[in-house]
Scaffold this motif. Structure first.
Motif, PDB file in Angstrom:
ATOM      1  N   GLY A 291      -6.009 -16.627 -29.757  1.00 45.60           N
ATOM      2  CA  GLY A 291      -6.955 -15.594 -30.190  1.00 45.60           C
ATOM      3  C   GLY A 291      -7.881 -16.119 -31.273  1.00 45.60           C
ATOM      4  N   SER A 292      -7.854 -17.452 -31.467  1.00 41.09           N
ATOM      5  CA  SER A 292      -8.678 -18.018 -32.538  1.00 41.09           C
ATOM      6  C   SER A 292     -10.004 -18.499 -31.946  1.00 41.09           C
ATOM      7  N   TYR A 293     -11.126 -18.248 -32.619  1.00 41.44           N
ATOM      8  CA  TYR A 293     -12.411 -18.584 -32.000  1.00 41.44           C
ATOM      9  C   TYR A 293     -13.481 -18.970 -33.010  1.00 41.44           C
ATOM     10  N   SER A 294     -14.487 -19.647 -32.488  1.00 42.85           N
ATOM     11  CA  SER A 294     -15.634 -20.041 -33.327  1.00 42.85           C
ATOM     12  C   SER A 294     -16.790 -19.052 -33.112  1.00 42.85           C
ATOM     13  N   GLY A 295     -17.800 -19.146 -33.950  1.00 43.43           N
ATOM     14  CA  GLY A 295     -19.003 -18.321 -33.768  1.00 43.43           C
ATOM     15  C   GLY A 295     -19.699 -18.639 -32.459  1.00 43.43           C
ATOM     16  N   ALA A 296     -19.608 -19.894 -32.027  1.00 34.40           N
ATOM     17  CA  ALA A 296     -20.243 -20.295 -30.760  1.00 34.40           C
ATOM     18  C   ALA A 296     -19.590 -19.548 -29.593  1.00 34.40           C
ATOM     19  N   GLY A 297     -18.271 -19.435 -29.600  1.00 40.42           N
ATOM     20  CA  GLY A 297     -17.580 -18.692 -28.539  1.00 40.42           C
ATOM     21  C   GLY A 297     -18.007 -17.237 -28.527  1.00 40.42           C
ATOM     22  N   ASN A 298     -18.223 -16.681 -29.716  1.00 41.94           N
ATOM     23  CA  ASN A 298     -18.567 -15.265 -29.833  1.00 41.94           C
ATOM     24  C   ASN A 298     -19.947 -14.927 -29.262  1.00 41.94           C
ATOM     25  N   ILE A 299     -20.910 -15.875 -29.320  1.00 39.59           N
ATOM     26  CA  ILE A 299     -22.253 -15.533 -28.821  1.00 39.59           C
ATOM     27  C   ILE A 299     -22.392 -15.687 -27.306  1.00 39.59           C
ATOM     28  N   PHE A 300     -21.298 -15.993 -26.619  1.00 45.88           N
ATOM     29  CA  PHE A 300     -21.321 -15.995 -25.144  1.00 45.88           C
ATOM     30  C   PHE A 300     -21.723 -14.622 -24.593  1.00 45.88           C
ATOM     31  N   GLY A 301     -21.575 -13.580 -25.398  1.00 45.32           N
ATOM     32  CA  GLY A 301     -21.889 -12.231 -24.938  1.00 45.32           C
ATOM     33  C   GLY A 301     -23.379 -11.949 -24.835  1.00 45.32           C
ATOM     34  N   LEU A 302     -24.228 -12.896 -25.226  1.00 45.17           N
ATOM     35  CA  LEU A 302     -25.677 -12.670 -25.286  1.00 45.17           C
ATOM     36  C   LEU A 302     -26.398 -13.618 -24.355  1.00 45.17           C
ATOM     37  N   GLY A 370     -37.270 -30.112  -5.165  1.00 43.06           N
ATOM     38  CA  GLY A 370     -37.197 -31.375  -5.907  1.00 43.06           C
ATOM     39  C   GLY A 370     -38.236 -31.478  -7.006  1.00 43.06           C
ATOM     40  N   THR A 371     -38.767 -30.338  -7.455  1.00 39.61           N
ATOM     41  CA  THR A 371     -39.817 -30.375  -8.488  1.00 39.61           C
ATOM     42  C   THR A 371     -39.342 -29.833  -9.843  1.00 39.61           C
ATOM     43  N   CYS A 372     -38.033 -29.623  -9.995  1.00 38.92           N
ATOM     44  CA  CYS A 372     -37.518 -29.050 -11.250  1.00 38.92           C
ATOM     45  C   CYS A 372     -37.041 -30.192 -12.150  1.00 38.92           C
ATOM     46  N   ASP A 373     -37.611 -30.280 -13.368  1.00 39.74           N
ATOM     47  CA  ASP A 373     -37.223 -31.389 -14.245  1.00 39.74           C
ATOM     48  C   ASP A 373     -36.285 -30.951 -15.373  1.00 39.74           C
ATOM     49  N   VAL A 374     -35.594 -29.807 -15.168  1.00 39.62           N
ATOM     50  CA  VAL A 374     -34.687 -29.277 -16.186  1.00 39.62           C
ATOM     51  C   VAL A 374     -33.313 -29.924 -16.016  1.00 39.62           C
ATOM     52  N   ASN A 375     -32.590 -30.115 -17.155  1.00 35.59           N
ATOM     53  CA  ASN A 375     -31.245 -30.707 -17.077  1.00 35.59           C
ATOM     54  C   ASN A 375     -30.133 -29.675 -16.991  1.00 35.59           C
ATOM     55  N   PHE A 376     -30.331 -28.551 -17.694  1.00 39.34           N
ATOM     56  CA  PHE A 376     -29.214 -27.600 -17.823  1.00 39.34           C
ATOM     57  C   PHE A 376     -29.769 -26.180 -17.828  1.00 39.34           C
ATOM     58  N   VAL A 377     -29.161 -25.290 -17.051  1.00 40.85           N
ATOM     59  CA  VAL A 377     -29.671 -23.915 -16.931  1.00 40.85           C
ATOM     60  C   VAL A 377     -28.525 -22.920 -17.162  1.00 40.85           C
ATOM     61  N   GLU A 378     -28.755 -21.966 -18.041  1.00 41.00           N
ATOM     62  CA  GLU A 378     -27.837 -20.826 -18.189  1.00 41.00           C
ATOM     63  C   GLU A 378     -28.408 -19.670 -17.393  1.00 41.00           C
ATOM     64  N   VAL A 379     -27.586 -19.024 -16.560  1.00 35.94           N
ATOM     65  CA  VAL A 379     -28.042 -17.822 -15.844  1.00 35.94           C
ATOM     66  C   VAL A 379     -27.056 -16.687 -16.128  1.00 35.94           C
ATOM     67  N   MET A 380     -27.580 -15.565 -16.562  1.00 35.25           N
ATOM     68  CA  MET A 380     -26.788 -14.342 -16.717  1.00 35.25           C
ATOM     69  C   MET A 380     -27.471 -13.250 -15.906  1.00 35.25           C
ATOM     70  N   CYS A 381     -26.705 -12.508 -15.175  1.00 39.30           N
ATOM     71  CA  CYS A 381     -27.270 -11.491 -14.283  1.00 39.30           C
ATOM     72  C   CYS A 381     -27.889 -10.312 -15.042  1.00 39.30           C
ATOM     73  N   CYS A 382     -27.229  -9.871 -16.117  1.00 39.23           N
ATOM     74  CA  CYS A 382     -27.635  -8.611 -16.757  1.00 39.23           C
ATOM     75  C   CYS A 382     -28.825  -8.837 -17.713  1.00 39.23           C
ATOM     76  N   PRO A 383     -29.631  -7.804 -17.971  1.00 36.66           N
ATOM     77  CA  PRO A 383     -30.933  -8.015 -18.613  1.00 36.66           C
ATOM     78  C   PRO A 383     -30.886  -8.688 -19.991  1.00 36.66           C
ATOM     79  N   GLN A 384     -29.849  -8.414 -20.775  1.00 33.82           N
ATOM     80  CA  GLN A 384     -29.731  -9.057 -22.089  1.00 33.82           C
ATOM     81  C   GLN A 384     -28.435  -9.857 -22.188  1.00 33.82           C
ATOM     82  N   GLY A 385     -27.880 -10.234 -21.042  1.00 38.91           N
ATOM     83  CA  GLY A 385     -26.563 -10.865 -21.042  1.00 38.91           C
ATOM     84  C   GLY A 385     -25.483  -9.787 -21.048  1.00 38.91           C
ATOM     85  N   CYS A 386     -24.258 -10.186 -21.376  1.00 42.25           N
ATOM     86  CA  CYS A 386     -23.109  -9.281 -21.188  1.00 42.25           C
ATOM     87  C   CYS A 386     -23.121  -8.065 -22.116  1.00 42.25           C
ATOM     88  N   ILE A 387     -23.854  -8.089 -23.219  1.00 36.02           N
ATOM     89  CA  ILE A 387     -23.917  -6.879 -24.052  1.00 36.02           C
ATOM     90  C   ILE A 387     -24.492  -5.702 -23.257  1.00 36.02           C
TER      91      ILE A 387
END
Ligand code: SF4
Ligand code: SF4
Length: 458
Positions: A291-302, A370-387
């Motif tokens: 149950g121990s966590y960092s601030g980084a883990g906590n902002i997964f909700g956004l 084959g035209t995307c030059d991005v390395n890493f993508v976050e996708v969340m379905c809901c409009p502001q993330g899980c909140i």
């Protein structure tokens, strides 16, 4: 496909055909003519629950025959004593089943997603943005859970695994861009609409599933119990998480990672049913170590939170130096798609953050072409993330929605800022888990417990 169907339904006895659900559905899954009951195309629906959030057509408890209402409540998986109105769009419930398993005295472990602590207070008359991690831990303990753990711990673990996978891919071990796999509605969409791109998805299980897998291995070992005796429950802001828990591959040695998923609203119903006054509870800590966590883990909700957490760790792993500023504001915000470029150790790193599935298609088509030059993508379905997830307390008045989401969002950033540990790789209990049990990120044990194959169907 992919586990449980019918998590989300529209009750044709109650639906007025107003079309609010249709307007908000990110994938066009709702069908129906204005003024007549609507329905959902199951082959397109990703189970995000946004239609459930927006639906305001309801059957009053007092207006209809109580026997009919009681029958509908049983069908929906609600407590028959619950007095909240029944809306036309609804999701299946698990609260009575969880309550009866707890009453049987099983060995129970519960996890709680970050967005829940920024919203559940609204169910008990507290203002939007009330931050209640301590009350939440106390409430779960009062309900009878033996171990009150936290999904945030597994969010930190996800960063260790997903970050390592990304760095491997950047050295040529897999296709880029790599997409996050934390949001099951997004995974479902990719499986339905872009099956040719599934190798771009991280093989990581989501934090919910990682937590469940760790409960039934390391957690069971710590408690000296057979993993088969552990009842693993997740409290989530999300309706699609119910289906995710039932996916093939979300198990280990025949033991399911997660046995039941409750939404924020269902947890509130369980507390009301048990006559627990949430607002009056004292603050208590989550149990250790899981149950121990960092601030980084906590902002997964956004929206942007997984990206920010990953970049805090990636920067330090790649450069060997502390990240100059912990708050990476360039990936924050609420737009449907955001891009950022940063330099680490002389290498240019391009990232994208997508909030709302309706915004992801152009990016996926660019990957296909084959035209995307991005390395890493976050996708969340809901409009502001899980909140703003489908299982959160409903905000019925449209003009209040932005205000409420902003308050929940501010609460999670506030919580991150007030924690002593703000980077996933610095979470001492995650470090201990690797030392004592997992070995190393992407190692043999991690691979069998924490990773999966997407695209599997029942
Ligand atoms: S659950 Fe989501 S995808 Fe399915 S119909 Fe409702 S809004 Fe559309
Ligand atoms: S954004 Fe969060 S709440 Fe919404 S579907 Fe994805 S995981 Fe669930």
């Amino acid at each position: 496909m992919n586990g449980q169907q019918n998590v989300i339904r529209i009750d044709s006895d109650i639906c007025t055909g107003c079309g609010r659900c249709k307007d908000v559905c990110p994938v066009g899954a709702v069908e129906g003519v204005q003024g007549t009951p609507h329905s959902i195309r199951e082959d397109v629906c990703v189970l995000c629950g946004q239609c459930v959030q927006q639906c305001s057509a309801f059957a009053s408890f007092y207006e209809q025959h109580p026997a009919c209402i009681a029958e509908k409540k049983r069908e929906r998986g609600l407590f028959v004593s619950e007095a909240a109105p029944l809306f036309a769009a609804w999701h299946t419930g698990d609260a009575p089943r969880v309550a009866s398993r707890l009453a049987e005295g099983c060995h129970s472990m519960v996890q709680c997603a970050p967005a829940v602590r920024a919203a559940i207070g609204e169910e008990f008359g507290m203002p939007a943005g009330a931050l209640t991690p301590g009350r939440l831990a106390a409430a779960l303990r009062r309900l009878g859970f033996d171990r009150v753990y936290d999904t945030n711990f597994a969010a930190d673990l996800t960063i260790m695994e997903e970050g390592s996978e990304l760095l491997q891919r950047m050295e040529g071990a897999g296709p880029l861009p790599m997409f996050t796999s934390c949001c099951p509605a997004w995974v479902r969409y990719a499986e339905q609409q872009f099956p040719d791109l599934l190798e771009h998805l991280s093989s990581c299980k989501s934090p919910q599933q990682m937590a469940g897998a760790v409960f039934k291995s390391y957690g069971a070992q710590l408690d000296g119990v057979d993993p088969r005796q552990v009842f693993s429950v997740a409290v989530m802001p999300c309706t699609c998480k119910k289906a995710e828990a039932q996916r093939p591959g979300m198990e280990h040695d025949g033991v399911r990672d997660v046995d039941a998923v409750l939404t924020t609203g269902e947890l509130a119903a369980m507390l009301r049913q048990a006559h627990i006054d949430f607002a009056a509870l004292p603050d208590e800590p989550f149990d250790r170590p899981l149950g121990s966590y960092s601030g980084a883990g906590n902002i997964f909700g956004l929206t942007g939170g997984v990206m920010e957490a990953a970049l805090r760790t990636a920067y330090e792993l790649v450069t060997g130096e502390p990240v100059p500023c912990t708050e990476l504001v360039y990936v924050r915000g609420g737009e449907g798609i955001r891009h950022a470029t940063l330099t680490m150790d002389g290498r240019t790193f391009r990232v994208a953050v997508v909030a709302g599935l309706q915004h992801v298609r152009p990016l996926l088509e660019a990957v296909r072409a084959g035209t995307c030059d991005v390395n890493f993508v976050e996708v969340m379905c809901c409009p502001q993330g899980c909140i703003s997830g489908g299982g959160q307390p409903k905000v019925l008045l449209p003009f209040q929605r932005d205000e409420v989401y902003a308050a929940r969002k501010a609460a999670l950033y506030r919580h991150d800022a007030e924690l002593a540990c703000r980077k996933s790789h610095e979470n001492p209990q995650v470090q201990a888990l690797y030392r004592e049990f997992l070995g190393e990120p992407l190692g043999h044990v991690s691979h069998s417990l924490l990773h999966t194959v997407y695209g599997q169907t029942r």
